[in-house]
Design an enzyme around this catalytic site. Sequence first.
Site, PDB file in Angstrom:
ATOM      1  N   HIS A   1       0.813  -1.215   0.000  1.00 22.75           N
ATOM      2  CA  HIS A   1       0.000   0.000   0.000  1.00 22.75           C
ATOM      3  C   HIS A   1       0.847   1.266   0.000  1.00 22.75           C
ATOM      4  CE1 HIS A   1       0.783   0.679   4.338  1.00 22.75           C
ATOM      5  NE2 HIS A   1       0.749  -0.641   4.422  1.00 22.75           N
ATOM      6  N   ASP A   2       0.349   2.247  -0.743  1.00 22.57           N
ATOM      7  CA  ASP A   2       0.916   3.599  -0.784  1.00 22.57           C
ATOM      8  C   ASP A   2       2.295   3.669  -1.422  1.00 22.57           C
ATOM      9  OD1 ASP A   2      -1.254   5.050   0.778  1.00 22.57           O
ATOM     10  OD2 ASP A   2      -0.660   3.522   2.224  1.00 22.57           O
TER      11      ASP A   2
ATOM     12  N   GLY B   1       5.207  -1.101   2.563  1.00 24.31           N
ATOM     13  CA  GLY B   1       4.375   0.072   2.353  1.00 24.31           C
ATOM     14  C   GLY B   1       5.158   1.366   2.240  1.00 24.31           C
TER      15      GLY B   1
END
Length: 270
Positions: free
Chosen positions: A127-128, A145
């Site tokens: 994520h991100d 992440g």
Amino acid sequence: MTLPAAPAGIHATALVDPLAQLDSSVTVGPYTVIGPHVRIGAGTTIGAHCVIEGHTTIGSDNRIFHFNSLGAVPQDKKYAGEPCELVIGDRNTIREFCSFNIGSPGDLGVTRLGDDNWIMAYVHVAHDCTVGNQTIFANNTTLAGHVQVGDWVILGGFTGVHQFVRLGAHSFTAISSVLVADLPPFVMCQGQPAEARSMNFEGLRRRGFSADRISAVKAMHKALYRDGLTLEQAKVRIGELTEKHPDSGPDVQMMLSFLEQTSPRRGIVR
């Protein structure tokens, strides 16, 4: 049993939600599942047994091979169902068994892959993460992440990148490298944890860098790694390079900008 007719290019066994937005030229392989918030651009091909879900946008002319998971929720215990995103650009190749998660509300809210990237099998993008253009991720590369990867980066097989680490443009990791600090532009590294070995001179030549620009990159390597300077002293030395190497202005500025954004706590790969 007779299966209902599917739109041209979509296999009869694929499950495509009626709310998904697929260009008429998209092809979808057998047993692939595509969720309601997915958008896929012209010329993209999806292999068999893929799951594409979440708020996922995929651009044009991508080649997505079999058994991929794109747009699943982040592996983050704090995630509570927020409508975060995965955005994939154009002309990317994504090989088998890759997993790209959507973003999280604690950061950008979006995971982003740019254009013209070559992603080999079993790659994980958490994520991100933000990945630029023209990168190559060899098999089993794993990004935790919030990782940022610049343009033209090459990651060797089984490279692991710690969360929040940044990789500058044109950098390169050897097989099984583990990155726990920022990797500046142009730097080649290897090891667990990774250590700087050289600069990516051959890659720069292949990309058309002039002799003057490559000489400046060599001088950057010397300032950062060979002359025993502190990081602040190295930045001063690097800032002076444009006087001797007039073609290197954008490269020098890119390096200085990267170093300015490096947190003292994390530091750079040494």
